[in-house]
Motif scaffolding. Structure first.
Motif, PDB file in Angstrom:
ATOM      1  N   UNK A  38       0.844  -1.202   0.000  1.00  0.00           N
ATOM      2  CA  UNK A  38       0.000   0.000   0.000  1.00  0.00           C
ATOM      3  C   UNK A  38       0.876   1.249   0.000  1.00  0.00           C
ATOM      4  N   UNK A  39       1.925   1.237   0.801  1.00  0.00           N
ATOM      5  CA  UNK A  39       2.836   2.377   0.879  1.00  0.00           C
ATOM      6  C   UNK A  39       3.482   2.658  -0.478  1.00  0.00           C
ATOM      7  N   UNK A  40       3.949   1.621  -1.144  1.00  0.00           N
ATOM      8  CA  UNK A  40       4.575   1.799  -2.459  1.00  0.00           C
ATOM      9  C   UNK A  40       3.561   2.347  -3.457  1.00  0.00           C
ATOM     10  N   UNK A  41       2.355   1.799  -3.459  1.00  0.00           N
ATOM     11  CA  UNK A  41       1.323   2.269  -4.389  1.00  0.00           C
ATOM     12  C   UNK A  41       1.000   3.743  -4.157  1.00  0.00           C
ATOM     13  N   UNK A  42       0.913   4.138  -2.910  1.00  0.00           N
ATOM     14  CA  UNK A  42       0.623   5.538  -2.591  1.00  0.00           C
ATOM     15  C   UNK A  42       1.781   6.437  -3.018  1.00  0.00           C
ATOM     16  N   UNK A  92      -0.309  17.645  -2.644  1.00  0.00           N
ATOM     17  CA  UNK A  92      -1.195  16.631  -3.201  1.00  0.00           C
ATOM     18  C   UNK A  92      -1.841  15.792  -2.128  1.00  0.00           C
ATOM     19  N   UNK A  93      -1.086  15.455  -1.088  1.00  0.00           N
ATOM     20  CA  UNK A  93      -1.657  14.657   0.011  1.00  0.00           C
ATOM     21  C   UNK A  93      -2.843  15.379   0.630  1.00  0.00           C
ATOM     22  N   UNK A 117     -11.604  11.811   0.255  1.00  0.00           N
ATOM     23  CA  UNK A 117     -12.345  12.762   1.098  1.00  0.00           C
ATOM     24  C   UNK A 117     -11.410  13.434   2.097  1.00  0.00           C
ATOM     25  N   UNK A 118     -11.749  14.667   2.429  1.00  0.00           N
ATOM     26  CA  UNK A 118     -10.923  15.405   3.374  1.00  0.00           C
ATOM     27  C   UNK A 118     -11.443  15.192   4.795  1.00  0.00           C
ATOM     28  N   UNK A 119     -10.498  15.076   5.704  1.00  0.00           N
ATOM     29  CA  UNK A 119     -10.811  14.955   7.119  1.00  0.00           C
ATOM     30  C   UNK A 119     -10.135  16.095   7.845  1.00  0.00           C
ATOM     31  N   UNK A 120     -10.920  16.971   8.443  1.00  0.00           N
ATOM     32  CA  UNK A 120     -10.394  18.123   9.163  1.00  0.00           C
ATOM     33  C   UNK A 120      -9.463  18.961   8.283  1.00  0.00           C
ATOM     34  N   UNK A 121      -9.846  19.170   7.031  1.00  0.00           N
ATOM     35  CA  UNK A 121      -9.110  20.035   6.123  1.00  0.00           C
ATOM     36  C   UNK A 121      -7.930  19.396   5.419  1.00  0.00           C
ATOM     37  N   UNK A 122      -7.674  18.111   5.653  1.00  0.00           N
ATOM     38  CA  UNK A 122      -6.557  17.420   5.012  1.00  0.00           C
ATOM     39  C   UNK A 122      -7.080  16.205   4.261  1.00  0.00           C
ATOM     40  N   UNK A 123      -6.379  15.877   3.175  1.00  0.00           N
ATOM     41  CA  UNK A 123      -6.712  14.666   2.443  1.00  0.00           C
ATOM     42  C   UNK A 123      -6.387  13.440   3.277  1.00  0.00           C
ATOM     43  N   UNK A 124      -7.100  12.362   3.030  1.00  0.00           N
ATOM     44  CA  UNK A 124      -6.956  11.159   3.860  1.00  0.00           C
ATOM     45  C   UNK A 124      -5.554  10.568   3.805  1.00  0.00           C
ATOM     46  N   UNK A 126      -2.806  12.050   4.073  1.00  0.00           N
ATOM     47  CA  UNK A 126      -1.986  12.687   5.104  1.00  0.00           C
ATOM     48  C   UNK A 126      -2.014  11.913   6.415  1.00  0.00           C
ATOM     49  N   UNK A 127      -3.098  11.211   6.660  1.00  0.00           N
ATOM     50  CA  UNK A 127      -3.248  10.503   7.927  1.00  0.00           C
ATOM     51  C   UNK A 127      -2.614   9.112   7.919  1.00  0.00           C
ATOM     52  N   UNK A 128      -2.287   8.581   6.756  1.00  0.00           N
ATOM     53  CA  UNK A 128      -1.703   7.239   6.689  1.00  0.00           C
ATOM     54  C   UNK A 128      -0.349   7.202   7.396  1.00  0.00           C
ATOM     55  N   UNK A 129       0.472   8.212   7.179  1.00  0.00           N
ATOM     56  CA  UNK A 129       1.764   8.263   7.856  1.00  0.00           C
ATOM     57  C   UNK A 129       1.614   8.285   9.363  1.00  0.00           C
ATOM     58  N   UNK A 130       0.640   9.033   9.846  1.00  0.00           N
ATOM     59  CA  UNK A 130       0.400   9.091  11.286  1.00  0.00           C
ATOM     60  C   UNK A 130      -0.031   7.721  11.796  1.00  0.00           C
ATOM     61  N   UNK A 131      -0.930   7.065  11.068  1.00  0.00           N
ATOM     62  CA  UNK A 131      -1.393   5.740  11.483  1.00  0.00           C
ATOM     63  C   UNK A 131      -0.258   4.720  11.479  1.00  0.00           C
ATOM     64  N   UNK A 132       0.607   4.784  10.453  1.00  0.00           N
ATOM     65  CA  UNK A 132       1.727   3.850  10.396  1.00  0.00           C
ATOM     66  C   UNK A 132       2.691   4.102  11.556  1.00  0.00           C
TER      67      UNK A 132
END
Length: 127
Positions: A12-16, A34-35, A40-47, A49-55
């Motif tokens: 998933x990371x490589x594809x993104x 671009x991120x 869909x945007x969550x709190x003004x950011x594209x989704x 952007x949150x993948x790095x935080x989750x990882x």
């Protein structure tokens, strides 16, 4: 199970990353812009952007539950400032540049980086 999670997250990371690179090259905008534009945007950011935080949180959870003593260092503390200063002072880097491409030839530039002859491949973003 953990191995499956690591493999899937890696794919998933490589594809993104590939999609973000494609978008950045095609629009000429910075990748983080671009991120933040991906719906869909969550709190003004594209989704994305949150993948790095989750990882990061997922890796942190593994460290905490296994009580691992994790130590890190930032390797390039002063080197980047020194390198930028040397370039600003006119350091000639042309001896290490093996190929140079314009934006229209970006596909060829990326293919060239995988060849044994390529040391440093430049992609000119502007005129």
């Amino acid at each position: 199970m953990l191995l499956r999670i690591v493999l899937v997250s890696t794919l998933v990371n490589v594809a993104i990353q590939v999609e973000i690179a494609r978008w950045s090259i095609s629009t000429g905008r910075a990748s983080m812009e671009g991120c933040n534009d991906v719906p869909p945007k969550l709190y003004g950011r594209g989704w994305i952007s949150y993948i790095g935080i989750l990882m990061f949180l997922a890796s942190l959870a593994g460290i905490v539950t296994k009580e691992i003593d994790y130590r890190s260092s930032y390797r390039f503390v002063d080197e980047m400032d020194t390198a930028i200063g040397m370039l600003a002072d006119g350091l000639d880097v042309s001896p290490v540049i093996t190929y140079e491409f314009v934006m229209d030839d970006a596909d060829q530039a990326f293919r060239t980086t995988a060849t044994p002859e390529a040391s440093k491949v430049l992609l000119r973003l502007g005129a």
